[in-house]
Design a protein around this motif. Structure first.
Motif, PDB file in Angstrom:
ATOM      1  N   ASP A 130       0.848  -1.195   0.000  1.00  0.00           N
ATOM      2  CA  ASP A 130       0.000   0.000   0.000  1.00  0.00           C
ATOM      3  C   ASP A 130       0.883   1.245   0.000  1.00  0.00           C
ATOM      4  OD1 ASP A 130      -1.785   2.037   0.394  1.00  0.00           O
ATOM      5  OD2 ASP A 130      -2.871   1.069   2.036  1.00  0.00           O
ATOM      6  N   PHE A 131       0.950   1.906  -1.162  1.00  0.00           N
ATOM      7  CA  PHE A 131       1.801   3.087  -1.287  1.00  0.00           C
ATOM      8  C   PHE A 131       1.200   4.314  -0.601  1.00  0.00           C
ATOM      9  CE2 PHE A 131       3.230   0.332  -4.728  1.00  0.00           C
ATOM     10  CZ  PHE A 131       4.605   0.396  -4.557  1.00  0.00           C
ATOM     11  N   LYS A 132      -0.064   4.244  -0.235  1.00  0.00           N
ATOM     12  CA  LYS A 132      -0.689   5.340   0.522  1.00  0.00           C
ATOM     13  C   LYS A 132      -0.631   5.073   2.031  1.00  0.00           C
ATOM     14  CE  LYS A 132      -4.130   7.574  -1.222  1.00  0.00           C
ATOM     15  NZ  LYS A 132      -5.486   7.975  -1.717  1.00  0.00           N
ATOM     16  N   ALA A 155       6.068   2.466   1.304  1.00  0.00           N
ATOM     17  CA  ALA A 155       4.801   1.736   1.369  1.00  0.00           C
ATOM     18  C   ALA A 155       4.672   0.954   2.660  1.00  0.00           C
ATOM     19  CB  ALA A 155       4.695   0.782   0.171  1.00  0.00           C
ATOM     20  N   TRP A 170      -3.980  -4.404  -9.027  1.00  0.00           N
ATOM     21  CA  TRP A 170      -3.137  -3.218  -9.013  1.00  0.00           C
ATOM     22  C   TRP A 170      -3.950  -2.024  -9.498  1.00  0.00           C
ATOM     23  CZ3 TRP A 170       0.618  -0.629  -7.144  1.00  0.00           C
ATOM     24  CH2 TRP A 170       1.276   0.379  -7.857  1.00  0.00           C
ATOM     25  N   GLU A 184      -2.579   1.342  -9.153  1.00  0.00           N
ATOM     26  CA  GLU A 184      -1.598   2.435  -9.127  1.00  0.00           C
ATOM     27  C   GLU A 184      -1.216   2.857  -7.713  1.00  0.00           C
ATOM     28  OE1 GLU A 184      -0.354   3.038 -11.987  1.00  0.00           O
ATOM     29  OE2 GLU A 184      -1.916   1.998 -13.116  1.00  0.00           O
ATOM     30  N   GLU A 185      -2.054   2.572  -6.720  1.00  0.00           N
ATOM     31  CA  GLU A 185      -1.761   2.961  -5.342  1.00  0.00           C
ATOM     32  C   GLU A 185      -1.599   1.745  -4.420  1.00  0.00           C
ATOM     33  OE1 GLU A 185      -1.113   5.897  -4.378  1.00  0.00           O
ATOM     34  OE2 GLU A 185      -1.869   7.167  -6.001  1.00  0.00           O
ATOM     35  N   VAL A 186      -2.287   0.668  -4.751  1.00  0.00           N
ATOM     36  CA  VAL A 186      -2.275  -0.523  -3.903  1.00  0.00           C
ATOM     37  C   VAL A 186      -2.114  -1.763  -4.766  1.00  0.00           C
ATOM     38  CG1 VAL A 186      -3.577  -1.933  -2.265  1.00  0.00           C
ATOM     39  CG2 VAL A 186      -3.751   0.548  -2.157  1.00  0.00           C
ATOM     40  N   ARG A 201       7.748   2.135  -8.054  1.00  0.00           N
ATOM     41  CA  ARG A 201       6.465   1.470  -8.289  1.00  0.00           C
ATOM     42  C   ARG A 201       6.435   0.734  -9.634  1.00  0.00           C
ATOM     43  NH1 ARG A 201       1.626   5.522  -6.082  1.00  0.00           N
ATOM     44  NH2 ARG A 201       2.801   6.388  -4.334  1.00  0.00           N
TER      45      ARG A 201
END
Length: 633
Positions: free
Chosen positions: A9-11, A44, A152, A154-156, A216
């Motif tokens: 999780d990049f957020k 992440a 996928w 783009e964020e997770v 990413r």
């Protein structure tokens, strides 16, 4: 054997609570132990969750996720030759605290990097976090015995052994991909890498996906390709040499699958594939193998008597269970829970129930999937070759062009024959292609593209599948080997292996596929087609091996498909379920189907007309899936 899941999780919105929900969705795959860990990387939040079915090293030392230095692994499967690899690592100075194959994966990766996968004999899917490189690696075995889905946006990035683990994450978007539904209608399964949802994929067998945490960036890498082995020059062996080498290789592969610290049994249908496993393993073994068979009261579907004869001849400890329509009906409602992506192989019911039967006595069961695909067992191989070679290409083109001008519904006499319009369209496409690989694709379709458009009420994008990759295969040995290579990458991985994995895991039973040892695949791929189908005899080579152990007179009988007698049950015990789920109200609720053509087909079938029941079964399976995973959530 386990279930794995996790997120990147990049957020950084995902934590341990959601990871536990994802892992708990896979409890059936591993009720013996579980582990959930979240790691904070600069870019992440990373979560690894695992459910363990203890097969090797039953102690707590096999707990996962497992760490070694800056490496963490989340593993599902078995590395059968882990002891040999462990010994090699010990000679290089590595020490071990457990007798688990998971520890061998970690230290093997530390020693050789990702190339360690080339040493593995087994079935496996794993996620590995390399802190030094700041990379996540998702990897799947050569045959695709063990599943791995990923999503996928783009964020997770989400991954899991089954889709239901992904469902548990709030970032997962259940947006149905109609193009994939079209594939499902045609084949009864969705070919990889596609899935029923947008942005959701099956990791391809023989591949690994690398995610660089800083950029990413994703990179899909192929480490093994079955086509490479089919494209090699064919081995020049006598019949006797080929039989002897095949016998020894199968024996070794089968014995590897007996490695376990828990009881092991095997499914026995009485056909050549499962009989080869039983014969090669029981011969010379003092302990009686446990064998299991499902039978039907409808004789045309029943293989149980033949299986019992084989078991008696070999001296196995045999158990059988004769199914009724009521027992099958009790499984019907469970199928969408077990198969959490639309799936309509018509042998799911007996496969689930033979798993239930076996789990009462053993924790590991050997199956014989792959025999038809690697030895040439299906009649479709003979048909594809015959249909495309029985007349010159220009005559095929002329016939195909003429057929496109005629509506089959208006052809007297023939239009009343079983499934005539579908068969007519298939032959038109086969003669148009002149290509046996394309012919196998059309023969494999239960519903043609034209019919799928009718059922969906709209056109759809034609996704690429491996059926279109025949051009990548060398024309160095007739057609049979090319057809086997294509079937290995389509029907085997996305139908048969899905069916067996989900059925066995639904009752916490480890299913093993001894015929899919990659050494067996590589050897057989280099054998001439004439050793597989000879003078119209399918699986000639395997039959010669089996006849060394079981008399030919005991084996030779008409082949019966291992399927439930649905066409009988649908008109009797299961009629009301068919009417309800294929009603206008239920069909309209999905927003996917044009209900008119489906209801017409349903009513024709129930009226006794010659309709292919498999078409209705596929729509029914989608409806049951939708009701469980979309409507009720």
């Amino acid at each position: 054997m386990c279930g794995i899941t996790g997120f990147v999780d990049f957020k950084k919105n995902s934590g341990i609570d959601v990871l536990r929900k994802m892992s708990d969705a896979l409890l059936h795959r591993g009720p013996d132990d579980g582990g959930c860990e979240v790691y904070e990387a600069p870019e992440a939040a990373i979560g690894f969750g695992q459910r363990r079915l203890s097969i090797l090293d039953l102690s707590p030392l096999g707990h996962q996720p497992m760490h070694f230095g800056d490496l963490i692994v989340n593993f599902n499967g078995e590395i059968y030759n882990f002891k040999e690899i462990r010994k090699e690592l010990e000679e290089k100075g590595y020490t071990f605290t457990s007798w688990s194959d998971t520890e061998v994966i970690l230290k093997g990766y530390d020693c050789w990097g990702i190339d360690v996968v080339q040493k593995f004999i087994g079935m496996f899917a794993f996620a590995l976090y390399d802190k030094r490189k700041q990379q996540i690696i998702l990897l799947r075995d050569r045959a695709g015995v063990k599943p791995l889905y990923y999503y996928w946006n783009e964020e997770v990035l989400l991954f899991g052994s089954e889709l239901k683990a992904l469902y548990a994450h709030p970032a997962f978007e259940k947006k149905i991909d109609v193009n994939s539904v079209a594939l499902f209608l045609q084949f009864s399964y969705i070919p990889a890498p596609h899935s029923v949802f947008h942005r959701t994929f099956k990791l391809l067998p023989g591949h690994y996906l690398t995610i660089d945490l800083s950029s990413r960036r994703q990179q899909l890498t192929k480490y093994w390709e079955v086509f490479d082995h089919y494209n090699k020059p064919k081995l020049s062996l006598s019949d006797a040499e080929a039989i002897e080498q095949t016998d020894k290789l199968l024996k070794n592969a089968y014995e590897y699958r007996m490695v376990a610290d828990v009881p092991v049994g095997l499914f026995l249908s009485g056909g050549y594939d499962s009989s080869s496993v039983a014969a090669l393993l029981q011969t010379g073994r003092a302990e009686k193998l446990k064998t299991f068979t499902i039978g039907f009261h409808e004789n045309e579907f029943n293989e149980a008597p033949e299986a019992k004869k084989i078991a008696e001849y070999l001296g196995t400890d045999h158990t059988e269970w004769y199914l009724t329509a009521k027992e099958a009906g009790s499984v019907l409602d469970r199928l969408p829970e077990i198969y959490d992506e639309p799936f309509a192989d018509n042998s799911t019911v007996p496969t689930v129930l033979v798993s239930v039967l076996a789990r009462k006595q053993v924790k590991v069961a050997l199956s014989a999937d792959g025999g038809d695909e690697i030895f040439g067992g299906y009649n479709k191989f003979n048909q594809a070759e015959r249909y495309t070679s029985q007349m010159p290409p220009f005559v095929q083109s002329l016939l195909s062009g003429t057929m496109s001008l005629i509506n089959p519904q208006y052809i007297p006499f023939f239009n009343s024959k079983y499934n005539f319009a579908t068969r007519y369209e298939k032959m038109r496409l086969i003669w148009k292609s002149h290509d046996p690989v394309s012919a196998v694709k059309y023969i494999s379709q239960y519903i043609t593209e034209k019919e799928a458009e009718s059922f969906l009420g709209q056109s759809f994008e034609r996704y690429h599948t491996f059926f279109e990759d025949g051009r990548l295969l060398e024309h160095n040995d007739g057609t049979v080997n090319r057809l086997l290579a294509i079937d290995y990458k389509t029907f085997l991985v996305d139908n048969n292996l899905v069916k067996m994995d989900r059925a066995t895991m639904s009752v916490s039973l480890e299913g093993r596929e001894p015929m899919l040892d990659h050494r067996v695949i590589e050897f057989l791929a280099q054998l001439p087609s004439s050793l597989k189908i000879r003078n119209g005899v399918n699986k000639w080579l395997l039959k010669e091996v089996v006849h060394r152990y079981i008399p030919k007179a005991l084996m030779e009988r008409p082949k019966r498909p291992f399927i439930a007698p649905l066409m009988v049950w649908f008109r009797e015990d299961l009629k009301e379920q068919l009417r309800y789920y294929l009603s206008e109200r239920c069909l309209s609720a999905t927003g996917v189907f044009a209900h008119g053509p489906i209801i017409q087909l349903r009513d024709e079938y129930l009226a006794g007309k010659k309709v292919n029941y498999q078409k209705l079964w596929q729509v029914l399976m989608f409806q049951l899936w939708y009701d469980r995973w979309i409507e009720k959530l």
